[in-house]
Write an enzyme that holds these catalytic residues in place. Structure first.
Site: not given
Ligand code: ADP
Length: 321
Positions: A11, A72, A103, A125, A127, A129, A171
């Site tokens: 992303g 991707r 990741d 990213t 996120d 995360d 997500r």
């Protein structure tokens, strides 16, 4: 190491361009040849490379998205795809790769490093995360974008004494929802790390604040909670009598010009990544902790666990009353 490549994968995130710029400029300044790989691991498999120089990265520090495009690539996660990518690197004489992504992209970087192409990952990213980092490129911009968008929704929510149920990205992780919820004074913040209970987390909180004369409400839900915000808004309206509307912020959260923090950290991390490769050090992830830039073994980084700060979650709810 004298010839390296840089790619963006997974992303996209605002600030990736600033990282690409730092990689290219650091490499050029230190006498390395540097290639931009188009569309992530797809480009690595197909030899879609562009020779970069100091001027190829002019005027991109302020731009969201990624000039190298992102993708991707399922094929890369297969033995055959990996073999083709290694062959392409060998044919082009690429000795090391900087991988800017999340990741998933780091798993690819780990596999490439294991097979003899040293890689350094840079966390990009929205996120936030990635376990070894307390900050990832794009997170700060995204957080500020959400804050601005929710502020706009709040104006109309307040004017009509409504409740707005807003879905934000995340997500698997609730960092964006939690911190934007604090920044926007959300009455309720729903994150994937906390099992969702509409009565406890939304209705009771709204009724409590109603008793304290609150008349309009912002409910923020991370997409990872898995609630349909339209259905949730209808349920809230039925249970509280407050007119409720749903908004999914969607991809508006991903773009836009990166904040100063994202540009600065991306520049520092891009520079750091090239310095590692120059010392022939690969299989590392560049990380940011407490504003410091450091690095971890990719295996170690991928095995680390990150948990949400429940103290912060409690602070958010104690204050937004
Ligand atoms: P992100 O990097 O943002 O987490 P993805 O999880 O979609 O995004 O991963 C990006 C790409 O990294 C994938 O399309 C694939 O090419 C590669 N990748 C992901 N997981 C693996 C894996 N286990 N092994 C090798 N490559 C992987």
């Amino acid at each position: 190491m004298k010839k390296i490549a840089v790619l963006t994968s997974g992303g996209d995130a605002p600030g990736m361009n600033a990282a690409v710029r730092a990689v290219v400029r650091t490499a050029c300044e230190n006498g390395l040849e540097v290639y931009g790989v188009i569309r992530g691991y797809n480009g690595l498999i197909n030899g879609d490379f562009i020779k970069m120089d100091l001027r190829s990265v002019s005027d991109i520090i302020n731009r969201g998205g990624t000039i190298l495009y992102s993708a991707r690539c399922k094929e890369f996660a297969t033995e055959d795809g990996m073999r083709r990518a290694i062959r392409t690197c060998q044919e082009w004489g690429i000795e090391g790769v900087v991988v800017i992504g999340g990741d998933g992209s780091f798993r690819g970087a780990r596999d490439l490093s294991e097979r003899g192409i040293p890689c350094v990952g840079i966390p990009g990213t929205i996120d936030n995360d990635i376990a070894c980092c307390d900050y990832t490129i794009g997170y700060d911009t995204c957080l500020n974008t959400i804050m601005e968008l929710v502020d706009r929704i709040r104006d109309t929510t307040e004017s009509h004494d409504r409740c707005s149920v807003i879905e934000v990205m995340g997500r698997h992780a609730g960092y964006l929802a939690l911190n934007s919820g604090i920044a926007c004074g959300a009455t309720a913040i729903l994150i994937p790390e906390v099992p969702f209970d509409i009565e406890k987390h939304v209705i009771e909180r709204m009724k409590k604040t109603q008793r304290a004369n609150k008349k309009h409400f912002i409910i923020l839900a991370a997409e990872g909670v898995g609630v349909d915000v339209k259905a949730l808004a209808a349920e809230i309206e039925a249970k509280t009598g407050v007119e409720s509307r749903a908004t999914v912020l969607g991809h508006t959260q991903r773009g836009g010009y990166p904040t100063a923090k994202d540009r600065i950290m991306a520049t520092r991390m891009g520079n750091y990544a090239v310095k590692l490769l120059m010392q022939d050090i690969g299989n590392r992830v560049v990380a940011c902790q407490k504003e410091e830039v450091l690095d971890y073994d990719i295996f170690e980084a991928l095995n680390m666990q990150k948990s949400i700060d429940m103290n912060l979650y409690n602070v958010a709810h104690e204050v937004s009353i």
